[in-house]
Design a protein around this motif. Structure first.
Motif, short mmCIF file in Angstrom:
data_model
loop_
_atom_site.label_atom_id
_atom_site.label_comp_id
_atom_site.label_asym_id
_atom_site.label_seq_id
_atom_site.Cartn_x
_atom_site.Cartn_y
_atom_site.Cartn_z
N SER A 192 0.85 -1.18 0.00
CA SER A 192 0.00 0.00 0.00
C SER A 192 0.88 1.23 0.00
CB SER A 192 -0.93 0.00 1.22
OG SER A 192 -1.81 1.11 1.18
N LEU A 193 1.25 1.70 -1.19
CA LEU A 193 2.08 2.90 -1.33
C LEU A 193 1.17 4.11 -1.43
CD1 LEU A 193 5.06 3.90 -1.84
CD2 LEU A 193 4.47 3.87 -4.27
N PRO A 194 1.41 5.14 -0.61
CA PRO A 194 0.55 6.33 -0.66
C PRO A 194 0.53 6.98 -2.04
CG PRO A 194 1.91 6.35 1.31
CD PRO A 194 2.43 5.23 0.45
N GLN A 195 -0.58 7.58 -2.38
CA GLN A 195 -0.75 8.23 -3.68
C GLN A 195 0.25 9.36 -3.89
OE1 GLN A 195 -4.76 9.55 -4.31
NE2 GLN A 195 -4.41 10.26 -6.40
N ASP A 196 0.62 10.03 -2.79
CA ASP A 196 1.52 11.18 -2.90
C ASP A 196 2.99 10.80 -2.68
OD1 ASP A 196 1.39 10.59 -0.21
OD2 ASP A 196 0.95 12.65 0.44
N ALA A 197 3.31 9.51 -2.68
CA ALA A 197 4.70 9.08 -2.48
C ALA A 197 5.56 9.53 -3.65
CB ALA A 197 4.76 7.57 -2.33
N ALA A 198 6.81 9.86 -3.37
CA ALA A 198 7.72 10.31 -4.42
C ALA A 198 7.91 9.24 -5.49
CB ALA A 198 9.07 10.68 -3.81
N LEU A 199 7.90 7.97 -5.09
CA LEU A 199 8.07 6.88 -6.05
C LEU A 199 6.89 6.81 -7.01
CD1 LEU A 199 9.84 4.51 -6.95
CD2 LEU A 199 8.62 3.07 -5.30
N ALA A 200 5.69 7.08 -6.51
CA ALA A 200 4.51 7.09 -7.38
C ALA A 200 4.61 8.24 -8.39
CB ALA A 200 3.24 7.22 -6.54
N SER A 201 5.06 9.38 -7.94
CA SER A 201 5.22 10.52 -8.85
C SER A 201 6.28 10.24 -9.90
CB SER A 201 5.60 11.77 -8.05
OG SER A 201 4.57 12.12 -7.14
N LEU A 202 7.37 9.57 -9.49
CA LEU A 202 8.43 9.22 -10.43
C LEU A 202 7.91 8.30 -11.52
CD1 LEU A 202 11.39 9.07 -11.38
CD2 LEU A 202 11.74 7.25 -9.68
N LEU A 203 7.17 7.27 -11.15
CA LEU A 203 6.65 6.33 -12.15
C LEU A 203 5.59 6.99 -13.03
CD1 LEU A 203 7.45 3.31 -12.64
CD2 LEU A 203 8.32 4.34 -10.54
N ASN A 204 4.87 7.93 -12.48
CA ASN A 204 3.93 8.70 -13.29
C ASN A 204 4.69 9.42 -14.40
OD1 ASN A 204 1.88 10.29 -14.33
ND2 ASN A 204 1.38 11.30 -12.41
N ALA A 205 5.81 10.04 -14.02
CA ALA A 205 6.60 10.77 -15.01
C ALA A 205 7.25 9.83 -16.02
CB ALA A 205 7.68 11.59 -14.29
N LEU A 206 7.72 8.66 -15.57
CA LEU A 206 8.40 7.73 -16.47
C LEU A 206 7.46 7.05 -17.45
CD1 LEU A 206 10.86 5.99 -13.97
CD2 LEU A 206 11.42 7.74 -15.66
N THR A 207 6.23 6.78 -17.02
CA THR A 207 5.28 6.03 -17.86
C THR A 207 4.26 6.92 -18.55
OG1 THR A 207 3.71 5.65 -16.05
CG2 THR A 207 5.49 4.03 -16.34
N GLY A 208 4.07 8.13 -18.04
CA GLY A 208 3.06 9.02 -18.60
C GLY A 208 1.66 8.70 -18.14
N GLU A 209 1.53 7.80 -17.15
CA GLU A 209 0.21 7.43 -16.65
C GLU A 209 0.20 7.47 -15.13
OE1 GLU A 209 -2.28 4.44 -18.88
OE2 GLU A 209 -0.27 3.61 -19.25
N VAL A 210 -0.92 7.90 -14.57
CA VAL A 210 -1.09 7.92 -13.13
C VAL A 210 -1.14 6.48 -12.62
CG1 VAL A 210 -2.61 8.58 -11.22
CG2 VAL A 210 -2.34 10.10 -13.19
N PRO A 211 -0.37 6.12 -11.60
CA PRO A 211 -0.38 4.74 -11.10
C PRO A 211 -1.76 4.29 -10.64
CG PRO A 211 1.53 5.92 -10.25
CD PRO A 211 0.66 6.95 -10.93
N LEU A 212 -2.06 3.02 -10.89
CA LEU A 212 -3.29 2.43 -10.39
C LEU A 212 -3.21 2.27 -8.88
CD1 LEU A 212 -3.89 -0.46 -12.97
CD2 LEU A 212 -5.26 1.62 -12.71
N ALA A 213 -4.35 2.30 -8.22
CA ALA A 213 -4.37 2.17 -6.77
C ALA A 213 -4.04 0.74 -6.33
CB ALA A 213 -5.72 2.58 -6.22
N GLY A 214 -4.50 -0.27 -7.08
CA GLY A 214 -4.25 -1.62 -6.62
C GLY A 214 -4.62 -2.69 -7.62
N VAL A 215 -4.02 -3.87 -7.43
CA VAL A 215 -4.37 -5.08 -8.18
C VAL A 215 -4.54 -6.21 -7.16
CG1 VAL A 215 -3.24 -4.46 -10.35
CG2 VAL A 215 -1.91 -5.57 -8.53
N SER A 216 -5.25 -7.25 -7.55
CA SER A 216 -5.56 -8.32 -6.61
C SER A 216 -4.49 -9.39 -6.55
CB SER A 216 -6.92 -8.95 -6.96
OG SER A 216 -7.96 -8.03 -6.72
N TYR A 217 -3.64 -9.50 -7.56
CA TYR A 217 -2.56 -10.48 -7.48
C TYR A 217 -1.48 -9.96 -6.54
CZ TYR A 217 -0.20 -7.55 -11.07
OH TYR A 217 0.38 -6.53 -11.77
#
Length: 270
Positions: A192-217
Motif C-alpha cells: 500500500s504505497l501512498p498516492q503522494d509518495a515520491a516513487l509514485a510521482s516518479l513512475l507517473n513521469a516515467l510512464t506518462g500514466e497515473v499509477p493504479l491504486a491496486g491489483v488483486s494479485y
C-alpha cells in the motif's frame, strides 16, 4: 522485466549516474515469494538503502501502488485405515477433512461481506481451498487427507488471521483421535504505497500514466515495503495472460519497459 532491464544496461553504463540503479534478481516468487526475503536481509551489506523499488510484474507498463497480501497453508489429517465395511473400526480422514473444508467455505462466504477496499477486484479479502487429496480405494477407509488453502487479504488485514478459524477446526479433530498437521506454505504482506509518495510521482513521469491504486494479485513489493523500502509494481505484459496456456508478451511491451528503465537512468544521471 529482467530481460528488458538487462537490455537497458549498456545505455545505463554510458551515463554518469549520481544515484545508482541496482538490478535485484530473486527466485521462487511464483511459489510464495520465498526467495526475496534472503536478499532483503542482506541488502544493508550490499548497498545503501534504496530510494525505491520497482517490481517488474506484468502491469501493462502502468505502475500499481497496491496489492493484496497472501498466506497459504497445508492441512494434513491422519486417521486409521480399515475395510470400508467396518467404518466403526476406522477413522475416515476424508470425512474429517470435510469439516475443515466446510469452515473454509463458510469463512470465504463471510469475507464477501467486508471489510471492503474499492482499489481491488474483488473489493474484499478471499479464502479458498485449492488442492485436496486423500484415499486409496472406495472400499478402504482413507487414513490420510491433505488440503491446501490460501487467503488473500486487502491492506490492513493480516492474511494469516483469515486462516485461523480453519486451523482451529482442524486442530480440534485431535480430540476425535486424528493426527493433525498445519504446515504454513507461504506468506507475504499487502502493498500500500501512498498516492503522494515520491516513487509514485516518479513512475507517473516515467510512464506518462497515473499509477493504479491496486491489483488483486500479489508480488514481492509488499515484502520490500515491510522492510522499509517504498515499492511499486511496473512491468511489461498483462496479468490476464498469466497462469494460462500459451502465455505471451508483445515486443512493443518489452521495448516500452526498456525505454522506461533508460528514462530512469537519465533522471539519475548528472
Amino acid at each position: 522485466f529482467l530481460a528488458a532491464a538487462l537490455a537497458a544496461v549498456p545505455a545505463l553504463a554510458k551515463l554518469r549516474l549520481v544515484k545508482p540503479i541496482h538490478l535485484a534478481f530473486s527466485y521462487d516468487e511464483e511459489v510464495g515469494c520465498r526467495g526475496v526475503p534472503h536478499m532483503i536481509a542482506r541488502l544493508p551489506e550490499l548497498c545503501a538503502k534504496p530510494l525505491g523499488v520497482i517490481v517488474g510484474e506484468p502491469s501493462g507498463m502502468r505502475a500499481v501502488r497496491g496489492h493484496k497480501g497472501k498466506a497459504a497453508a497445508r492441512v494434513t489429517i491422519k486417521g486409521r485405515s480399515g475395510h470400508s465395511s467396518r467404518p466403526d473400526l476406522g477413522l475416515n480422514a476424508i470425512h474429517a477433512m470435510s469439516e475443515v473444508l466446510s469452515v473454509a467455505v463458510n469463512e470465504a462466504e463471510r469475507l464477501t461481506h467486508g471489510p471492503f477496499n474499492s482499489a481491488f477486484e474483488p473489493a474484499y479479502s478471499s479464502l479458498q481451498g485449492g488442492v485436496i487429496a486423500g484415499g486409496q480405494s472406495v472400499n478402504i477407509i482413507p487414513d490420510s487427507c491433505t488440503l491446501d488453502l490460501e487467503a488473500r487479504a486487502i491492506p490492513g488485514v493480516d492474511p494469516a488471521s483469515l486462516l485461523a478459524p480453519v486451523k482451529a477446526r482442524a486442530e480440534a479433530l485431535a480430540t476425535d483421535g486424528f493426527l493433525v498437521e498445519w504446515t504454513p506454505m507461504s506468506a507475504y504482506p499487502a502493498l500500500s504505497l501512498p498516492q503522494d509518495a515520491a516513487l509514485a510521482s516518479l513512475l507517473n513521469a516515467l510512464t506518462g500514466e497515473v499509477p493504479l491504486a491496486g491489483v488483486s494479485y500479489g508480488t514481492e513489493a509488499g515484502l520490500y515495503q515491510a522492510a522499509g523500502f517504498d515499492s511499486i509494481i511496473c512491468g511489461p505484459g498483462d496479468i490476464g495472460r498469466a497462469h494460462k496456456p500459451d502465455e505471451y508478451i508483445l515486443a512493443s511491451e518489452l521495448t516500452a519497459c526498456q525505454r522506461m528503465i533508460e528514462a530512469l537512468g537519465a533522471r539519475c544521471a548528472a
